[in-house]
Design a protein around this motif. Structure first.
Motif, PDB file in Angstrom:
ATOM      1  N   ARG B 321     -16.323  53.736  17.994  1.00 59.76           N
ATOM      2  CA  ARG B 321     -15.809  54.694  18.725  1.00 59.76           C
ATOM      3  C   ARG B 321     -17.025  55.330  18.843  1.00 59.76           C
ATOM      4  O   ARG B 321     -17.808  55.816  20.085  1.00 59.76           O
ATOM      5  N   TYR B 322     -17.959  55.154  18.248  1.00 56.56           N
ATOM      6  CA  TYR B 322     -19.246  56.204  18.015  1.00 56.56           C
ATOM      7  C   TYR B 322     -20.086  55.374  19.808  1.00 56.56           C
ATOM      8  O   TYR B 322     -20.891  56.534  20.387  1.00 56.56           O
ATOM      9  N   ILE B 323     -19.915  54.284  19.616  1.00 60.16           N
ATOM     10  CA  ILE B 323     -20.830  52.759  20.412  1.00 60.16           C
ATOM     11  C   ILE B 323     -19.743  53.795  21.978  1.00 60.16           C
ATOM     12  O   ILE B 323     -20.826  54.303  22.678  1.00 60.16           O
ATOM     13  N   VAL B 324     -18.861  53.297  21.896  1.00 58.52           N
ATOM     14  CA  VAL B 324     -17.919  54.282  22.691  1.00 58.52           C
ATOM     15  C   VAL B 324     -18.292  55.529  23.489  1.00 58.52           C
ATOM     16  O   VAL B 324     -18.544  55.686  24.965  1.00 58.52           O
ATOM     17  N   SER B 325     -18.866  56.378  22.604  1.00 53.22           N
ATOM     18  CA  SER B 325     -18.752  57.698  23.126  1.00 53.22           C
ATOM     19  C   SER B 325     -20.444  57.798  23.591  1.00 53.22           C
ATOM     20  O   SER B 325     -20.614  58.713  24.509  1.00 53.22           O
ATOM     21  N   LEU B 326     -21.051  56.913  23.459  1.00 53.08           N
ATOM     22  CA  LEU B 326     -21.803  56.902  24.039  1.00 53.08           C
ATOM     23  C   LEU B 326     -21.594  56.562  25.934  1.00 53.08           C
ATOM     24  O   LEU B 326     -22.969  57.041  26.415  1.00 53.08           O
ATOM     25  N   GLU B 327     -20.978  55.453  26.132  1.00 54.45           N
ATOM     26  CA  GLU B 327     -21.247  55.720  27.307  1.00 54.45           C
ATOM     27  C   GLU B 327     -21.517  54.961  27.946  1.00 54.45           C
ATOM     28  O   GLU B 327     -22.657  54.891  29.341  1.00 54.45           O
ATOM     29  N   LEU B 328     -22.722  53.467  27.121  1.00 58.53           N
ATOM     30  CA  LEU B 328     -23.419  52.656  27.405  1.00 58.53           C
ATOM     31  C   LEU B 328     -22.929  51.822  28.881  1.00 58.53           C
ATOM     32  O   LEU B 328     -21.420  51.429  28.536  1.00 58.53           O
ATOM     33  N   SER B 329     -23.683  51.271  29.954  1.00 55.82           N
ATOM     34  CA  SER B 329     -22.719  50.418  30.794  1.00 55.82           C
ATOM     35  C   SER B 329     -22.494  49.285  30.037  1.00 55.82           C
ATOM     36  O   SER B 329     -24.147  48.853  28.832  1.00 55.82           O
ATOM     37  N   PRO B 330     -22.112  48.303  30.378  1.00 54.16           N
ATOM     38  CA  PRO B 330     -21.937  46.880  29.381  1.00 54.16           C
ATOM     39  C   PRO B 330     -22.808  46.564  29.221  1.00 54.16           C
ATOM     40  O   PRO B 330     -23.304  45.341  28.579  1.00 54.16           O
ATOM     41  N   TYR B 331     -23.475  45.757  30.222  1.00 52.60           N
ATOM     42  CA  TYR B 331     -25.024  45.259  31.126  1.00 52.60           C
ATOM     43  C   TYR B 331     -25.976  46.110  29.439  1.00 52.60           C
ATOM     44  O   TYR B 331     -26.990  45.418  28.603  1.00 52.60           O
ATOM     45  N   VAL B 332     -26.681  46.916  29.590  1.00 51.28           N
ATOM     46  CA  VAL B 332     -27.441  48.059  28.195  1.00 51.28           C
ATOM     47  C   VAL B 332     -26.749  47.406  27.144  1.00 51.28           C
ATOM     48  O   VAL B 332     -27.463  46.977  26.408  1.00 51.28           O
ATOM     49  N   LEU B 333     -25.373  47.419  26.557  1.00 51.64           N
ATOM     50  CA  LEU B 333     -25.101  47.279  25.763  1.00 51.64           C
ATOM     51  C   LEU B 333     -25.037  45.735  25.552  1.00 51.64           C
ATOM     52  O   LEU B 333     -25.694  45.334  24.087  1.00 51.64           O
ATOM     53  N   ILE B 334     -25.120  45.129  26.388  1.00 47.42           N
ATOM     54  CA  ILE B 334     -25.597  43.446  25.878  1.00 47.42           C
ATOM     55  C   ILE B 334     -26.542  43.344  25.569  1.00 47.42           C
ATOM     56  O   ILE B 334     -27.271  42.509  25.002  1.00 47.42           O
ATOM     57  N   LEU B 335     -27.718  43.338  26.136  1.00 50.91           N
ATOM     58  CA  LEU B 335     -28.820  44.077  26.489  1.00 50.91           C
ATOM     59  C   LEU B 335     -29.332  43.879  24.667  1.00 50.91           C
ATOM     60  O   LEU B 335     -30.108  43.993  24.394  1.00 50.91           O
ATOM     61  N   VAL B 336     -29.074  45.173  24.409  1.00 45.96           N
ATOM     62  CA  VAL B 336     -29.006  45.743  23.029  1.00 45.96           C
ATOM     63  C   VAL B 336     -28.471  45.010  21.962  1.00 45.96           C
ATOM     64  O   VAL B 336     -29.595  44.500  21.071  1.00 45.96           O
ATOM     65  N   VAL B 337     -27.378  44.084  22.144  1.00 49.21           N
ATOM     66  CA  VAL B 337     -26.865  43.428  21.225  1.00 49.21           C
ATOM     67  C   VAL B 337     -27.613  42.266  21.403  1.00 49.21           C
ATOM     68  O   VAL B 337     -27.887  41.492  19.867  1.00 49.21           O
ATOM     69  N   GLY B 338     -28.143  41.590  22.425  1.00 51.86           N
ATOM     70  CA  GLY B 338     -29.443  40.311  23.023  1.00 51.86           C
ATOM     71  C   GLY B 338     -30.472  40.753  21.664  1.00 51.86           C
ATOM     72  O   GLY B 338     -30.879  39.783  20.639  1.00 51.86           O
ATOM     73  N   PHE B 339     -31.111  41.564  21.626  1.00 48.15           N
ATOM     74  CA  PHE B 339     -32.005  42.215  21.034  1.00 48.15           C
ATOM     75  C   PHE B 339     -31.755  42.048  19.421  1.00 48.15           C
ATOM     76  O   PHE B 339     -32.765  41.636  18.629  1.00 48.15           O
ATOM     77  N   MET B 340     -31.093  42.379  19.517  1.00 49.51           N
ATOM     78  CA  MET B 340     -30.365  42.616  17.739  1.00 49.51           C
ATOM     79  C   MET B 340     -30.058  41.628  17.124  1.00 49.51           C
ATOM     80  O   MET B 340     -31.127  41.087  15.814  1.00 49.51           O
ATOM     81  N   TYR B 341     -30.013  40.909  17.883  1.00 47.32           N
ATOM     82  CA  TYR B 341     -29.645  39.315  17.800  1.00 47.32           C
ATOM     83  C   TYR B 341     -30.273  38.061  17.594  1.00 47.32           C
ATOM     84  O   TYR B 341     -31.056  37.722  15.996  1.00 47.32           O
ATOM     85  N   ILE B 342     -31.827  38.217  18.074  1.00 45.86           N
ATOM     86  CA  ILE B 342     -32.999  37.616  18.539  1.00 45.86           C
ATOM     87  C   ILE B 342     -33.988  38.268  16.651  1.00 45.86           C
ATOM     88  O   ILE B 342     -34.818  37.565  16.278  1.00 45.86           O
ATOM     89  N   LEU B 343     -34.038  39.871  16.801  1.00 52.17           N
ATOM     90  CA  LEU B 343     -34.676  39.938  15.427  1.00 52.17           C
ATOM     91  C   LEU B 343     -33.984  39.721  14.588  1.00 52.17           C
ATOM     92  O   LEU B 343     -34.537  39.282  13.303  1.00 52.17           O
ATOM     93  N   LEU B 344     -32.191  39.638  14.369  1.00 50.69           N
ATOM     94  CA  LEU B 344     -32.304  38.782  13.335  1.00 50.69           C
ATOM     95  C   LEU B 344     -32.149  37.402  13.560  1.00 50.69           C
ATOM     96  O   LEU B 344     -32.471  36.420  11.996  1.00 50.69           O
ATOM     97  N   GLY B 345     -32.314  36.202  14.363  1.00 49.25           N
ATOM     98  CA  GLY B 345     -32.404  35.082  14.484  1.00 49.25           C
ATOM     99  C   GLY B 345     -33.839  34.746  14.190  1.00 49.25           C
ATOM    100  O   GLY B 345     -34.208  33.868  13.412  1.00 49.25           O
ATOM    101  N   MET B 346     -34.925  35.830  13.683  1.00 46.77           N
ATOM    102  CA  MET B 346     -36.162  35.566  13.262  1.00 46.77           C
ATOM    103  C   MET B 346     -35.551  35.867  11.673  1.00 46.77           C
ATOM    104  O   MET B 346     -36.867  34.807  11.095  1.00 46.77           O
ATOM    105  N   ILE B 347     -34.963  35.963  11.189  1.00 43.26           N
ATOM    106  CA  ILE B 347     -34.760  35.931   9.195  1.00 43.26           C
ATOM    107  C   ILE B 347     -33.740  35.036   8.934  1.00 43.26           C
ATOM    108  O   ILE B 347     -33.967  34.713   7.468  1.00 43.26           O
ATOM    109  N   LEU B 348     -32.542  35.256  10.162  1.00 46.53           N
ATOM    110  CA  LEU B 348     -31.405  34.759   9.546  1.00 46.53           C
ATOM    111  C   LEU B 348     -31.095  32.950  10.070  1.00 46.53           C
ATOM    112  O   LEU B 348     -32.156  33.074  11.019  1.00 46.53           O
TER     113      LEU B 348
END
Lengths: 159, 442
Positions: B321-348
């Motif tokens: 609900r919180y993310i939806v309330s930010l009204e991000l464009s889908p591309y921005v969202l997937i970009l943020v998710v991608g960065f998060m995964y690359i960061l996580l991928g460094m240690i996991l």
């Protein structure tokens, strides 16, 4: 003390053997199913259900053995930079917490099996397998896991 | 006692990473975090039921429900198949069969890693297995023939990760089970992106070799067509195995689990044909498969419990609900998710990333309008990236182990292939048809 370790490792190897056997049984069961279906238009009706049960067996019975071979992943990024003495201490602490978690899981998995047994719960399938039978693999497997964790600590205390 | 799910999530995140970084086993870290989350939560339970009992019941049920699964039983079977093949002469056969075909392409034998990995990936579900099996034989062979080690190492690192993208794929099985997406469709959806990735890798190699002719040794071996066709005979068994395993799934005749069982039998036949089927090999293959299965499934069970906790407390819901309330464009969202995964991928490692994040991330991206099938393929790319990002990248470890080169050399060699993979992620995001092209036609 090393005899205790040897016994635990032996038990876990026996567990791994059962685990491998379960894996082979999944293959056999599915191959039989495909064979019967293709050539006789007949189904065992249980291959998908029993494969799930056998998978529980594969995993549960293999947990302790896997720990013995250091094959459970953990992040050793920081651990790797520690001096040997501290590596030992961290290992013991981490394993002690894991022992507590395993005891908790073991106790509740015994309760789960007891409950499904006393309520006479059966699978929602043609075979009507009593659910407690495949579920029993979980407490047994967790018990082996627990023993192996204790062995992990023992070995480090001896050093 | 915390009653707001979002606050609780903020408290739990550092706790979880604390456990993970303390070198505690990943499965135990996830379970511990789950228990702490439940205990800290200000739950409205009837007074007769303690939160500890609730946690225990959830834990025992999560273990049982996550493992008692027909779809998930494909996992040990594909692992077993890979372990059997690893102990055969399959990598030598791939090398012998492919070499005569590569002498006329710019970059010549550098393409061996790409081709051999693509083929092996089609019978193996894991990137580590693909990298190890192919690299074991190609790296020394390329070095012997005077090829530059940088392109050789980089192409192996890049192409080896295709083990997860080209079906069968362990990650796709796990994702399919957790997200309730058809594993067969995921398998099919991975084909075109996988082939495109392989093509881009090869194009990059060819380009590099045209720009730097000194990368390729001058010595020219020539092969007649007769020799080329005879060489093909060497890889015929591999093609047969690919056909038997994947053909059934594509034609809709077998489920992935059945295909996996057929694959185990096929790999046994292959091992028998190559005269590698000894009692010792077989028992080693089974024991290795038991270890890998128990390792992966322990993490899955831990993550299943964690996701029960996340659901019970309502973290996924609140965050969504919180993310939806930010009204991000889908591309921005997937970009943020991608960065998060690359960061996580460094240690996991990849599997942990998928099972840990899915209960939270999947509802968010689906709400944003992404198809779960597409997201599965996207996630596989993220996992592949995590395999080659330092400091923790399993493919890097494998290559480090077999090549004995230092990490820095390997990382520098891998970087261009990392960028090509990022390019591929951008492409499937801009043009989702790449994923759906085949899946829409079955």
């Amino acid at each position: 003390m090393s005899r205790v370790s040897a016994i635990i490792e032996g038990l876990c190897r026996a567990g791994a053997f059962i685990s491998a056997l379960c894996m082979a049984l999944i293959v056999a069961l599915i191959v039989l199913e495909i064979f019967l279906r293709t050539f006789f238009g007949f189904s065992t009706m249980v291959s998908s259900e029993f494969s799930g049960y056998l998978l529980v067996g594969v995993v549960a019975m293999g947990l302790g053995y896997t720990l013995d071979h250091e094959a459970h992943i953990r992040i050793t990024l920081i651990w790797g930079t520690l001096p040997p003495k501290w590596k030992n201490r961290v290992d013991i602490t981490v394993a002690a917490v894991s022992v507590a978690v395993t005891c908790f899981a073991l106790y509740h998995s015994v309760l789960l099996v007891q409950q499904t047994y006393s309520r006479g719960m059966t699978a929602d399938t043609i075979s009507e397998t009593p659910t407690w039978i495949p579920q029993t693999a979980i407490p047994i497997g967790l018990f082996l896991f627990l023993l192996q964790l204790l062995n992990f600590i023992l070995r480090r205390l001896r050093q | 006692m915390i009653s707001s799910p979002l606050t609780l999530a903020l408290v739990l995140l550092p706790i979880m990473f604390g456990f993970l970084l303390s070198s505690k086993w990943i499965g135990f870290s996830l379970i511990s975090t789950g228990i702490i989350g439940l205990v800290l939560y200000d739950a409205n339970l009837p007074p007769v039921l303690s939160i500890w009992d609730k946690a225990g019941t959830l834990l025992a049920n999560s273990i049982w429900n996550s493992l008692n699964s027909w779809a998930l039983s494909a996992l040990p079977l594909f692992i077993l198949m890979g372990e059997i093949l690893y102990r055969t002469a399959i990598s030598t056969k791939l090398l012998n069969g492919l070499v005569p075909w590569l002498t006329r392409i710019p970059g010549k034998l550098y393409h061996i890693n790409i081709l051999a990995c693509s083929l092996f990936a089609a019978v193996s579900g894991s990137s580590a297995a693909t990298t190890a099996t192919v690299g074991n034989i190609t790296l020394s062979e390329l070095k012997q023939r005077g090829y530059d080690k940088r392109l050789a190492l980089g192409s192996l690192a890049g192409a080896g990760t295709m083990g997860f993208l080209i079906p069968p794929s362990l990650i796709m099985i796990i994702y399919g089970v957790l997200s309730d997406t058809s594993i067969g469709k995921l398998f099919i959806g991975g084909i075109i992106p996988g082939l495109m990735l392989a093509f881009f890798y090869s194009a990059y190699i060819a380009l590099q070799c045209l720009l730097h002719p000194e990368y390729v040794p001058v010595k020219q071996d020539n092969f007649t067509w007769g020799q080329k066709l005879r060489a093909l005979k060497e890889i015929l068994p591999v093609f047969a195995l690919i056909f038997v395993v994947l053909g059934g799934i594509y034609l809709g005749m077998t489920t992935p689990t059945e295909a996996a069982a057929i694959g185990v039998v096929g790999s046994l036949v292959l091992a028998w044909g190559f005269r590698n089927l000894t009692m010792k090999n077989l028992s080693e293959a089974f024991m290795a498969a038991v270890r890998t299965t128990a390792m992966i499934c322990f993490i899955i069970a831990g993550a299943a419990f964690l996701s029960q906790m996340v659901g019970f407390i309502g973290i996924a819901n609140a965050l969504s609900r919180y993310i939806v309330s930010l009204e991000l464009s889908p591309y921005v969202l997937i970009l943020v998710v991608g960065f998060m995964y690359i960061l996580l991928g460094m240690i996991l490692d990849g599997i942990s990333i998928v099972v840990m994040t899915l209960p939270i991330v999947l509802p968010i991206v689906v709400t944003a309008g992404f198809d779960p099938l597409w997201f599965g393929i996207y996630l596989v790319f993220m996992v592949e990236l995590s395999q080659i990002t330092p400091p923790v990248g399993f493919s890097l470890f494998v290559i480090n182990h077999i090549s004995k080169e230092n990490m820095y050399t390997i990382l520098k060699a891998t970087f261009p292939f990392f960028l090509i993979m990022i390019l591929m992620v951008v492409l499937i995001t801009m043009f989702p048809q790449i994923v759906f092209f085949l899946t829409d036609r079955i």
